[in-house]
Design a protein around this motif. Structure first.
Motif, PDB file in Angstrom:
ATOM      1  N   ALA A   1      43.380  -6.890  -1.379  1.00  0.00           N
ATOM      2  CA  ALA A   1      42.254  -7.117  -0.659  1.00  0.00           C
ATOM      3  C   ALA A   1      41.620  -6.071   0.135  1.00  0.00           C
ATOM      4  CB  ALA A   1      42.073  -8.462   0.454  1.00  0.00           C
ATOM      5  N   MET A   2      42.832  -5.217   0.686  1.00  0.00           N
ATOM      6  CA  MET A   2      42.449  -3.972   1.520  1.00  0.00           C
ATOM      7  C   MET A   2      41.832  -2.832   0.449  1.00  0.00           C
ATOM      8  SD  MET A   2      46.295  -2.390   2.253  1.00  0.00           S
ATOM      9  CE  MET A   2      46.772  -4.056   2.867  1.00  0.00           C
ATOM     10  N   LEU A   3      42.082  -2.866  -1.001  1.00  0.00           N
ATOM     11  CA  LEU A   3      41.584  -2.053  -1.607  1.00  0.00           C
ATOM     12  C   LEU A   3      40.179  -2.566  -2.223  1.00  0.00           C
ATOM     13  CD1 LEU A   3      44.740  -0.968  -3.858  1.00  0.00           C
ATOM     14  CD2 LEU A   3      44.011  -0.032  -1.475  1.00  0.00           C
ATOM     15  N   THR A   4      39.955  -3.457  -1.767  1.00  0.00           N
ATOM     16  CA  THR A   4      38.361  -3.737  -2.110  1.00  0.00           C
ATOM     17  C   THR A   4      37.279  -3.643  -1.058  1.00  0.00           C
ATOM     18  OG1 THR A   4      38.739  -6.228  -1.796  1.00  0.00           O
ATOM     19  CG2 THR A   4      39.436  -5.528  -3.837  1.00  0.00           C
ATOM     20  N   GLN A   5      37.530  -3.152  -0.006  1.00  0.00           N
ATOM     21  CA  GLN A   5      36.685  -3.044   1.061  1.00  0.00           C
ATOM     22  C   GLN A   5      35.476  -2.247   0.540  1.00  0.00           C
ATOM     23  OE1 GLN A   5      37.961  -2.921   5.163  1.00  0.00           O
ATOM     24  NE2 GLN A   5      40.078  -2.881   4.623  1.00  0.00           N
ATOM     25  N   SER A   6      34.240  -2.388   1.035  1.00  0.00           N
ATOM     26  CA  SER A   6      33.143  -1.704   0.717  1.00  0.00           C
ATOM     27  C   SER A   6      32.880  -0.653   1.547  1.00  0.00           C
ATOM     28  CB  SER A   6      31.959  -2.771   0.365  1.00  0.00           C
ATOM     29  OG  SER A   6      31.712  -3.221   1.720  1.00  0.00           O
ATOM     30  N   ALA A   7      31.759   0.168   1.379  1.00  0.00           N
ATOM     31  CA  ALA A   7      31.475   1.217   2.113  1.00  0.00           C
ATOM     32  C   ALA A   7      30.961   0.508   3.394  1.00  0.00           C
ATOM     33  CB  ALA A   7      30.581   2.001   1.506  1.00  0.00           C
ATOM     34  N   ALA A   8      30.374  -0.340   3.329  1.00  0.00           N
ATOM     35  CA  ALA A   8      29.515  -0.995   4.618  1.00  0.00           C
ATOM     36  C   ALA A   8      30.817  -1.685   5.357  1.00  0.00           C
ATOM     37  CB  ALA A   8      28.715  -2.148   4.097  1.00  0.00           C
ATOM     38  N   GLU A   9      31.632  -2.343   4.968  1.00  0.00           N
ATOM     39  CA  GLU A   9      33.073  -2.660   5.517  1.00  0.00           C
ATOM     40  C   GLU A   9      33.657  -1.645   6.378  1.00  0.00           C
ATOM     41  OE1 GLU A   9      34.772  -6.684   3.448  1.00  0.00           O
ATOM     42  OE2 GLU A   9      34.405  -4.776   2.222  1.00  0.00           O
ATOM     43  N   TYR A  10      33.684  -0.664   5.896  1.00  0.00           N
ATOM     44  CA  TYR A  10      34.352   0.696   6.463  1.00  0.00           C
ATOM     45  C   TYR A  10      33.825   1.112   7.551  1.00  0.00           C
ATOM     46  CZ  TYR A  10      37.838   1.219   2.922  1.00  0.00           C
ATOM     47  OH  TYR A  10      38.915   0.954   1.808  1.00  0.00           O
ATOM     48  N   GLN A  11      32.280   1.214   7.414  1.00  0.00           N
ATOM     49  CA  GLN A  11      31.262   1.642   8.326  1.00  0.00           C
ATOM     50  C   GLN A  11      31.415   0.767   9.602  1.00  0.00           C
ATOM     51  OE1 GLN A  11      29.553   4.169   8.878  1.00  0.00           O
ATOM     52  NE2 GLN A  11      28.097   3.535  10.552  1.00  0.00           N
ATOM     53  N   ALA A  12      31.476  -0.537   9.246  1.00  0.00           N
ATOM     54  CA  ALA A  12      31.449  -1.435  10.181  1.00  0.00           C
ATOM     55  C   ALA A  12      32.668  -1.233  11.185  1.00  0.00           C
ATOM     56  CB  ALA A  12      31.196  -3.000   9.807  1.00  0.00           C
ATOM     57  N   THR A  13      33.842  -1.074  10.484  1.00  0.00           N
ATOM     58  CA  THR A  13      35.072  -0.872  11.234  1.00  0.00           C
ATOM     59  C   THR A  13      34.993   0.401  12.417  1.00  0.00           C
ATOM     60  OG1 THR A  13      36.364  -2.004   9.425  1.00  0.00           O
ATOM     61  CG2 THR A  13      37.560  -0.459  10.962  1.00  0.00           C
ATOM     62  N   PHE A  14      34.375   1.481  11.467  1.00  0.00           N
ATOM     63  CA  PHE A  14      34.190   2.648  12.437  1.00  0.00           C
ATOM     64  C   PHE A  14      33.140   2.351  13.769  1.00  0.00           C
ATOM     65  CE2 PHE A  14      31.065   5.832  13.139  1.00  0.00           C
ATOM     66  CZ  PHE A  14      31.655   6.927  13.854  1.00  0.00           C
ATOM     67  N   GLU A  15      32.298   1.824  13.489  1.00  0.00           N
ATOM     68  CA  GLU A  15      31.502   1.454  14.461  1.00  0.00           C
ATOM     69  C   GLU A  15      31.956   0.662  15.617  1.00  0.00           C
ATOM     70  OE1 GLU A  15      27.675  -0.250  13.366  1.00  0.00           O
ATOM     71  OE2 GLU A  15      27.338   1.351  11.814  1.00  0.00           O
ATOM     72  N   THR A  16      32.845  -0.191  15.243  1.00  0.00           N
ATOM     73  CA  THR A  16      33.858  -1.065  16.163  1.00  0.00           C
ATOM     74  C   THR A  16      34.676  -0.021  17.063  1.00  0.00           C
ATOM     75  OG1 THR A  16      33.780  -2.885  14.940  1.00  0.00           O
ATOM     76  CG2 THR A  16      35.360  -2.954  16.359  1.00  0.00           C
ATOM     77  N   PHE A  17      35.370   0.901  16.255  1.00  0.00           N
ATOM     78  CA  PHE A  17      36.330   1.636  17.079  1.00  0.00           C
ATOM     79  C   PHE A  17      35.482   2.531  17.682  1.00  0.00           C
ATOM     80  CE2 PHE A  17      39.637   1.702  13.277  1.00  0.00           C
ATOM     81  CZ  PHE A  17      39.993   0.409  13.682  1.00  0.00           C
ATOM     82  N   LEU A  18      34.161   3.206  17.495  1.00  0.00           N
ATOM     83  CA  LEU A  18      33.420   3.950  18.243  1.00  0.00           C
ATOM     84  C   LEU A  18      33.073   3.460  19.291  1.00  0.00           C
ATOM     85  CD1 LEU A  18      32.055   6.786  18.469  1.00  0.00           C
ATOM     86  CD2 LEU A  18      30.080   5.858  17.267  1.00  0.00           C
ATOM     87  N   GLY A  19      32.825   1.873  19.220  1.00  0.00           N
ATOM     88  CA  GLY A  19      32.498   1.288  20.461  1.00  0.00           C
ATOM     89  C   GLY A  19      33.579   1.257  21.491  1.00  0.00           C
ATOM     90  N   GLY A  20      34.828   1.173  21.010  1.00  0.00           N
ATOM     91  CA  GLY A  20      35.982   0.970  21.795  1.00  0.00           C
ATOM     92  C   GLY A  20      36.355   2.253  22.537  1.00  0.00           C
ATOM     93  N   VAL A  21      35.921   3.372  21.872  1.00  0.00           N
ATOM     94  CA  VAL A  21      35.971   4.815  22.619  1.00  0.00           C
ATOM     95  C   VAL A  21      35.102   4.787  23.654  1.00  0.00           C
ATOM     96  CG1 VAL A  21      35.835   7.362  22.528  1.00  0.00           C
ATOM     97  CG2 VAL A  21      36.892   6.028  20.553  1.00  0.00           C
ATOM     98  N   TYR A  22      33.657   4.296  23.405  1.00  0.00           N
ATOM     99  CA  TYR A  22      32.898   4.341  24.334  1.00  0.00           C
ATOM    100  C   TYR A  22      32.943   3.573  25.653  1.00  0.00           C
ATOM    101  CZ  TYR A  22      28.197   4.006  26.439  1.00  0.00           C
ATOM    102  OH  TYR A  22      26.966   4.058  27.431  1.00  0.00           O
ATOM    103  N   GLU A  23      33.639   2.318  25.280  1.00  0.00           N
ATOM    104  CA  GLU A  23      34.190   1.612  26.555  1.00  0.00           C
ATOM    105  C   GLU A  23      35.254   2.058  27.246  1.00  0.00           C
ATOM    106  OE1 GLU A  23      35.152  -2.227  25.146  1.00  0.00           O
ATOM    107  OE2 GLU A  23      33.016  -2.732  24.523  1.00  0.00           O
ATOM    108  N   GLU A  24      36.128   2.783  26.355  1.00  0.00           N
ATOM    109  CA  GLU A  24      37.113   3.392  27.242  1.00  0.00           C
ATOM    110  C   GLU A  24      36.753   4.599  28.167  1.00  0.00           C
ATOM    111  OE1 GLU A  24      40.651   2.929  27.477  1.00  0.00           O
ATOM    112  OE2 GLU A  24      40.764   1.118  26.213  1.00  0.00           O
ATOM    113  N   LEU A  25      35.836   5.271  27.756  1.00  0.00           N
ATOM    114  CA  LEU A  25      35.258   6.404  28.181  1.00  0.00           C
ATOM    115  C   LEU A  25      34.739   6.046  29.295  1.00  0.00           C
ATOM    116  CD1 LEU A  25      34.645   9.672  28.210  1.00  0.00           C
ATOM    117  CD2 LEU A  25      32.777   9.302  26.706  1.00  0.00           C
ATOM    118  N   THR A  26      33.725   5.051  29.322  1.00  0.00           N
ATOM    119  CA  THR A  26      32.792   4.757  30.559  1.00  0.00           C
ATOM    120  C   THR A  26      33.208   3.748  31.559  1.00  0.00           C
ATOM    121  OG1 THR A  26      31.630   3.177  29.080  1.00  0.00           O
ATOM    122  CG2 THR A  26      30.639   5.326  29.066  1.00  0.00           C
TER     123      THR A  26
END
Length: 211
Positions: free
Chosen positions: A185-210
């Motif tokens: 299943a981990m090899l079937t992730q779409s570009a949209a799913e990868y993007q969503a994960t990135f946005e979640t991580f970026l939001g996590g960095v933003y929360e840590e920073l602020t």
């Protein structure tokens, strides 16, 4: 007496839950702006489980990290003088960070490195700009095969602190690019799913920073 700058703000629990592991800690000079040298303290994480699954499923043809996420704290040497705010450097930092990142991708042997469009994401009412990049990883020698990759870069600033967030992941699913039958299943992730994960991580960095 001088003290070492703090580590970059990283959402460790979030990354661990998603299967990312720390693979590198480094400090390096990224670029210079006039008489100011900008150094970066980088923490890099990779999804080793997906990398192992891809290597097994492709009989070793895809033998490198599938996706990564990195957070870099920028350090000014010497420090910005009193009365000079970080906001005065933000546009320059974005431009230099983009150029430096593109050069790093090429130095890693990737081909067709191109800068794509930018988008603005909203976190707690603030808009964060994200720049897209694309590249090709040429596999083997002379067989014409390649692996399409997508990258993201964002520069965050808050109260005198500047952070660069970078990430890379497949431009489309590994299963699709390699015509895999019955993939994990981990090899079937779409570009949209990868993007969503990135946005979640970026939001996590933003929360840590602020925080």
């Amino acid at each position: 007496m001088t003290t070492d700058p703090p580590d970059p703000p990283v959402p460790e629990a979030m990354l661990t839950e998603a299967g990312f592991e720390p693979v590198e800690r480094r400090t390096e000079t990224l670029f210079e702006v006039g008489a100011v040298r900008i150094e970066g303290i980088t923490h890099r994480y990779e999804d080793n489980r997906s990398s192992e699954a891809a290597r097994d499923a492709t009989d070793g043809a895809l033998d490198h990290p599938i996706r990564f996420f990195a957070v870099t704290r920028l350090v000014f040497q010497p420090s910005l003088p009193f009365g000079v705010s970080l906001s005065m450097f933000t546009s320059t930092l974005r431009r230099e960070a983009r150029s430096s990142f593109a050069a790093q991708l090429e130095d890693r042997g990737l081909g067709n490195v191109e800068r794509g469009s930018s988008q603005k994401l909203r976190f707690d009412g603030s808009r964060v700009r994200v720049r897209e990049f694309s590249a090709e990883d040429l596999l083997g020698e002379g067989d014409g095969r390649s692996f399409s990759l997508s990258f993201r870069l964002s520069v965050l600033t808050h109260r005198g602190t500047a952070i660069v967030v970078t990430a890379g992941f497949p431009a489309s699913s590994v299963a699709e690019q390699f015509d895999l039958t019955d993939p994990q299943a981990m090899l079937t992730q779409s570009a949209a799913e990868y993007q969503a994960t990135f946005e979640t991580f970026l939001g996590g960095v933003y929360e840590e920073l602020t925080a």
